[in-house]
Scaffold this motif. Structure first.
Motif, short mmCIF file in Angstrom:
data_model
loop_
_atom_site.label_atom_id
_atom_site.label_comp_id
_atom_site.label_asym_id
_atom_site.label_seq_id
_atom_site.Cartn_x
_atom_site.Cartn_y
_atom_site.Cartn_z
N ASP A 139 0.61 -1.20 0.10
CA ASP A 139 0.01 -0.05 -0.08
C ASP A 139 0.82 1.20 -0.08
N HIS A 140 2.13 0.88 -0.08
CA HIS A 140 3.09 2.29 -0.20
C HIS A 140 3.24 2.72 -1.91
N VAL A 144 -4.39 11.15 -3.97
CA VAL A 144 -4.46 9.92 -3.17
C VAL A 144 -4.52 10.08 -1.61
N ARG A 145 -4.12 11.13 -1.20
CA ARG A 145 -4.17 11.35 0.34
C ARG A 145 -5.74 11.71 0.71
N THR A 146 -6.27 12.65 -0.25
CA THR A 146 -7.69 13.17 -0.07
C THR A 146 -8.75 11.94 0.07
N SER A 165 -8.08 8.50 -0.06
CA SER A 165 -7.55 7.13 0.47
C SER A 165 -8.53 6.10 0.32
N GLN A 223 -6.67 3.14 -1.84
CA GLN A 223 -6.09 2.22 -0.76
C GLN A 223 -4.47 2.33 -0.86
N CYS A 224 -3.82 3.28 -0.88
CA CYS A 224 -2.48 3.27 -0.76
C CYS A 224 -1.97 4.73 -0.40
N SER A 225 -0.67 4.96 0.19
CA SER A 225 -0.30 6.27 0.76
C SER A 225 1.00 6.48 0.30
N THR A 226 1.30 7.82 0.32
CA THR A 226 3.02 8.19 0.10
C THR A 226 3.33 8.49 1.45
N ARG A 227 4.98 8.87 1.36
CA ARG A 227 5.33 9.28 2.64
C ARG A 227 5.74 10.81 2.57
N THR A 273 3.41 16.75 3.10
CA THR A 273 2.72 17.71 1.97
C THR A 273 2.86 19.10 2.20
#
Ligand code: KIV
Ligand code: ZN
Length: 512
Positions: free
Chosen positions: A4-5, A249-251, A253, A257-261, A264
């Motif tokens: 999910d990364h 992707v963040r807004t 989610s 179904q994945c997220s960044t590091r 922001t």
């Protein structure tokens, strides 16, 4: 890496730099790379080392400076290109070689003049050569968006066997549409027998305005790396904009179904830095980083936001770094505060002498405008770095007379190769008159392709940052100037661009 990364691969310094007129110096690239590192970008594509010695040195400088992001160098599927990339990346904490060869019928036949079998063979060789330098090898079948999916499956299976661990699917000419592009990614993942050994990545161009939509469709279909650029900079209509991918992707989610590091809050500072260095201003209605992105104009919207923010806002301005525009230093700030803030911003002026010179300019500026913002410090640093490259032309003084109903007149004094010269000219406006007076002295015959003014911060005492783009003999250069007086900033930007042309043309070919 968990499934999910979503890996954020920034190519502002490579594909972004391929925008006509967006070329950056080595120092500018290092400053942008430091900001990308601060933003926690996973992979920074720093350039194309085999393209020129300048590109090689820039990739090397970024590889030596950055510690927390992987540094990537681009290479055609040629042994010499891969060797140059390997050498440039030697100092990196974590490095990646990205090698590519075209796979569409039109590119193979007309550009490469190679058969499909030869292309597979060359792709495998390229990955094998790259593996001699690093285990982290990425392969791209260029123009995948117009390639035959069956052929793509064969090439990609072969390069995974040769050791490629990231498979990047480029929509090189921006031809794909979201549903079809997502399906391509899903098909490739399902049909290639060893696909589980690699991460699928996408690299979409924006010729039809679909780069972000295509990239997100690919994410929904299993891509776990997106190649993107700050402000969507890039060849022709540009690449997918990093800020839009990350915030979508963040807004949403719930959908992705994945997220960044990504941190922001560093997005707006990164956008401003790239806009200021390249001279490519951000349009006011640009998502996330445009000046109006969070501005509510209509009464109904304002009323709603005041009563309950989420009525009309899906993201918070401060989460993408809009509040970062804070006063950091003033007229009474000392050398230590100045130095500390430069370090925090990742600005490395190189020597004590340069810091002292920048501090003197900072004090002069603080006298004129009282509040100094981070953006002012970036502009100041750009001026300081520029003053150390060979400056054939410098502004000594400028006097402009502009009055309603009268033709504007400019009198300029410049130093040209150490000799003071003066001229005066009239023009349609004070800036036009100033440029004409400078041209009388320099006779560059360069074509003025772009003139833009941006206020670095808000308020009528803000510095105006001017970008001038000049073209001559196939060379395009940007010049920048910043001052609280925009006519002075314009003269400085024009002379900066002339210096750029001088360094590129005259110094390289003294006979010109
Ligand atoms: O657009 C493209 O195909 C590229 C490749 C080198 C990935 O930039
Ligand atoms: Zn590209």
């Amino acid at each position: 890496m968990s499934s999910d990364h979503l890996i954020i691969f920034d190519t502002t310094l490579r594909d972004g730099e391929q925008s006509p007129g967006a070329s950056m110096t080595r120092e500018e690239k290092v400053r942008i790379a430091r900001q990308l590192e601060r933003m926690r970008v996973d992979v920074i594509e720093a350039g194309f080392p085999a393209a020129s010695n300048g590109d090689f040195e820039s990739v090397k400088a970024v590889a030596d400076a950055i510690k927390d992001s992987t540094i990537c160098g681009l290479a055609r599927a040629l042994e010499r290109d891969i060797q140059r990339a390997g050498e440039a990346l030697r100092g990196a904490n974590s490095s990646r070689i990205h090698t590519f060869i075209a796979t569409s019928p039109i590119h193979m036949e007309k550009k490469l003049r190679m058969s499909p079998e030869q292309v597979i063979e060359q792709a495998v060789k390229a990955v094998t050569w790259a593996r001699q330098y690093t285990d982290n090898v990425e392969f791209s079948p260029e123009d995948a968006g117009r390639s035959d999916p069956d052929f793509l499956c064969r090439v990609l299976e072969a390069v995974i066997d040769a050791g490629a661990r990231t498979l990047n699917i480029p929509d090189t000419v921006g031809y794909s549409v979201p549903g079809q592009f997502g399906e391509l990614i899903r098909n490739l993942r399902e049909r290639i027998p060893n696909s589980d050994k690699a991460i699928f990545s996408v690299h979409c161009h924006n010729d039809l305005g679909l780069a972000v939509a295509n990239s997100l469709s690919a994410v929904l279909n299993g891509a776990r790396q997106v190649e993107c650029t700050i402000n969507g900079l890039g060849e022709r209509a540009g690449n997918a904009a990093l800020e839009e991918i990350v915030m979508a992707v963040r807004t949403r989610s719930d959908v992705f179904q994945c997220s960044t590091r990504i941190d922001t809050t560093q997005i707006v500072p990164a956008s401003r830095l790239v806009a200021s260095i390249t001279g490519f201003a951000v349009q006011p209605n640009k998502a996330i980083v445009g000046a109006n992105a969070f501005a509510h104009e209509s009464g109904i919207h304002q009323d709603g936001v005041l009563k309950h923010r989420e009525t009309y806002e899906i993201m918070r301005a401060e989460d993408v770094g809009w509040s970062a525009n804070k006063m950091v230093l003033g007229k009474h700030s000392g050398r230590n505060a100045f130095r500390t803030r430069l370090t925090e911003l990742g600005i490395d002026l190189g020597s004590e002498e340069a810091i002292n010179a920048a501090f003197t300019r900072f004090k002069e500026l603080a006298d004129k405008k009282h509040e100094i913002f981070d953006e002012d410090l970036h502009a100041l640093a750009s001026d300081e770095v520029a003053s150390h490259s060979v400056e054939a032309y410098k502004l000594v003084s400028l006097k402009v007379c502009s009055e309603t109903g009268e033709t504007p007149l400019a009198q300029v004094v410049i130093s040209a190769h150490g000799e003071e010269k003066s001229a005066q000219a009239t023009g349609g406006g004070p800036v036009d008159a100033t440029f004409k007076a400078i041209e009388q002295l320099v006779n560059s015959a360069a074509e003025l392709q772009l003139y833009s003014v941006n206020n670095i911060t808000t308020g009528t005492d803000a510095q105006g940052e001017v970008t001038v783009r000049l073209a001559k003999a196939g060379r395009i250069v940007n010049g920048q100037g910043a001052d609280t007086d925009i006519v002075v900033a314009s003269a400085e930007a024009y002379l900066d661009a002339l210096n750029g042309l001088y360094n590129k043309l005259e110094r390289a070919h003294p006979q010109i």
